[in-house]
Design an enzyme around this catalytic site. Structure first.
Site, PDB file in Angstrom:
ATOM      1  NE  ARG A   1      -3.703   0.212   2.253  1.00  0.00           N
ATOM      2  CZ  ARG A   1      -4.303   0.637   3.370  1.00  0.00           C
ATOM      3  NH1 ARG A   1      -4.288  -0.104   4.457  1.00  0.00           N
ATOM      4  NH2 ARG A   1      -4.938   1.787   3.398  1.00  0.00           N
TER       5      ARG A   1
ATOM      6  CG  ASP B   1      -3.880   9.304   1.202  1.00  0.00           C
ATOM      7  OD1 ASP B   1      -3.690  10.410   1.746  1.00  0.00           O
ATOM      8  OD2 ASP B   1      -4.925   9.023   0.579  1.00  0.00           O
TER       9      ASP B   1
ATOM     10  CG  HIS C   1      -8.128   6.444  11.059  1.00  0.00           C
ATOM     11  ND1 HIS C   1      -9.164   6.186  10.202  1.00  0.00           N
ATOM     12  CD2 HIS C   1      -8.689   6.607  12.282  1.00  0.00           C
ATOM     13  CE1 HIS C   1     -10.321   6.207  10.876  1.00  0.00           C
ATOM     14  NE2 HIS C   1     -10.054   6.471  12.141  1.00  0.00           N
TER      15      HIS C   1
ATOM     16  CB  CYS D   1      10.294   0.208  17.941  1.00  0.00           C
ATOM     17  SG  CYS D   1      10.568  -1.308  18.882  1.00  0.00           S
TER      18      CYS D   1
ATOM     19  CB  CYS E   1      11.839   0.706  22.608  1.00  0.00           C
ATOM     20  SG  CYS E   1      12.509   1.177  20.996  1.00  0.00           S
TER      21      CYS E   1
ATOM     22  CB  CYS F   1      15.121  -2.171  21.409  1.00  0.00           C
ATOM     23  SG  CYS F   1      13.430  -2.493  20.876  1.00  0.00           S
TER      24      CYS F   1
ATOM     25  N   GLY G   1     -16.019  12.529   0.864  1.00  0.00           N
ATOM     26  CA  GLY G   1     -15.553  11.190   0.489  1.00  0.00           C
ATOM     27  C   GLY G   1     -15.394  10.231   1.651  1.00  0.00           C
ATOM     28  CB  THR G   2     -15.815   9.923   4.982  1.00  0.00           C
ATOM     29  OG1 THR G   2     -15.949   8.941   6.032  1.00  0.00           O
ATOM     30  CG2 THR G   2     -16.580  11.178   5.372  1.00  0.00           C
TER      31      THR G   2
ATOM     32  CB  ALA H   1     -13.908  14.769  -3.851  1.00  0.00           C
TER      33      ALA H   1
END
Ligand code: OAD
Length: 248
Positions: free
Chosen positions: A69, A103, A118, A126, A129, A148, A185-186, A229
């Protein structure tokens, strides 16, 4: 003319605009949406790829999917919708983007104030840690390890995880204090992100939805402008230019 009389009136007097965006705004760049025709979650199971449990069970597979992606979003460019939002900054003193997208296209388009609810697929950290590994190119599809020894994961919000509190608080503040919010656009079904436009409505401000179809939230909003859009937002901007001068 694309603006209704009431929206035109709002945009004439507005100072603060918020764009709340979802996968549909990036569809015209070539990034798949999650639901609907060609949607990612029609082909893949979210619980097998987008959860910490999945990562612990099969880290290489999850990492490879995010690498795939990541390559898609690297290879695409912001579209007319992202660029129109950037141009809004010339006409309004405050233009805030609150996005569910990972994105990075709003930032690449030149938007200065972007809150990513998001996460961002370009960033990593990581899982043990929490050391950051941002904007690195990982050539291998095998999950990399931190110094680590911990597994490095993408900085995205997986199912069952909390949203980054600072980004959420900033997005909520912007939504409550704006004059006009565009929800673009949601599908407006993933919470808590989907509360954002409702908070604007609750604060008594004007909310416009831009989508190909009605959504679960359409009935709460002031209006729906149906369309792509990448066509609707530039058309709105063109009309704004008839009654607002660029900021000095
Ligand atoms: P969805 O895939 O659920 O919804 C995309 C919406 O965009 C739909 O309502 C489409 O009708 C609309 N759409 C598609 N193309 C469009 C276009 N060219 N112009 C305007 N609208 C268009 O995507 P999101 O609502 O972003 O979460 O999904 C919300 C969250 O669900 C995502 O952030 C992701 C996913 O699981 C996480 O990864 C945590």
């Amino acid at each position: 003319m694309i603006l209704s009389d009431s929206l035109k009136n709002e945009l004439q007097h507005a100072g603060k605009i918020v764009f709340f965006t979802g996968a549909g705004i990036s569809a015209e760049s070539g990034v798949s949406t999650f639901r609907g025709e060609g949607g990612i979650w029609n082909k893949f199971k979210p619980e097998e790829l987008a959860s910490f449990q999945a990562f612990m069970k099969n880290a290489d597979m999850v990492w490879e999917w995010y690498q795939y992606r990541r390559k898609i979003v690297h290879d695409v460019v912001p579209n007319a919708a992202h660029l129109a939002i950037t141009e809004f900054q010339k006409y309004y003193p405050s233009v805030v983007v609150v996005t569910q997208n990972i994105d990075n296209l709003h930032t690449r388009a030149g938007n200065k104030e972007v809150y990513e609810l998001h996460g961002n697929i370009e960033r990593n950290y990581c899982s043990a840690c929490k050391k950051r590994y941002d904007f690195l190119e990982f050539k291998d599809n095998k999950v990399p390890r931190c110094e680590c020894g911990g597994l490095i994961r993408p900085d995205v919000v997986w199912f069952g995880e909390s949203l980054p509190p600072d980004e959420l608080a900033a997005g909520e503040f912007a939504a409550e204090h704006c004059d006009v919010l565009f929800s673009v656009g949601t599908s407006s079904i993933v919470y808590p992100a989907a509360y954002i436009p409702l908070q604007t409505k609750k604060a008594g401000k004007y909310v416009v939805e831009v989508n190909l179809t009605e959504t679960e939230q359409t009935r709460y909003f002031d209006e729906l402008i149906k369309g792509k859009a990448g066509e609707v937002l530039p058309a709105i901007l063109e009309e704004i230019k008839m009654f607002r001068k660029p900021l000095p």
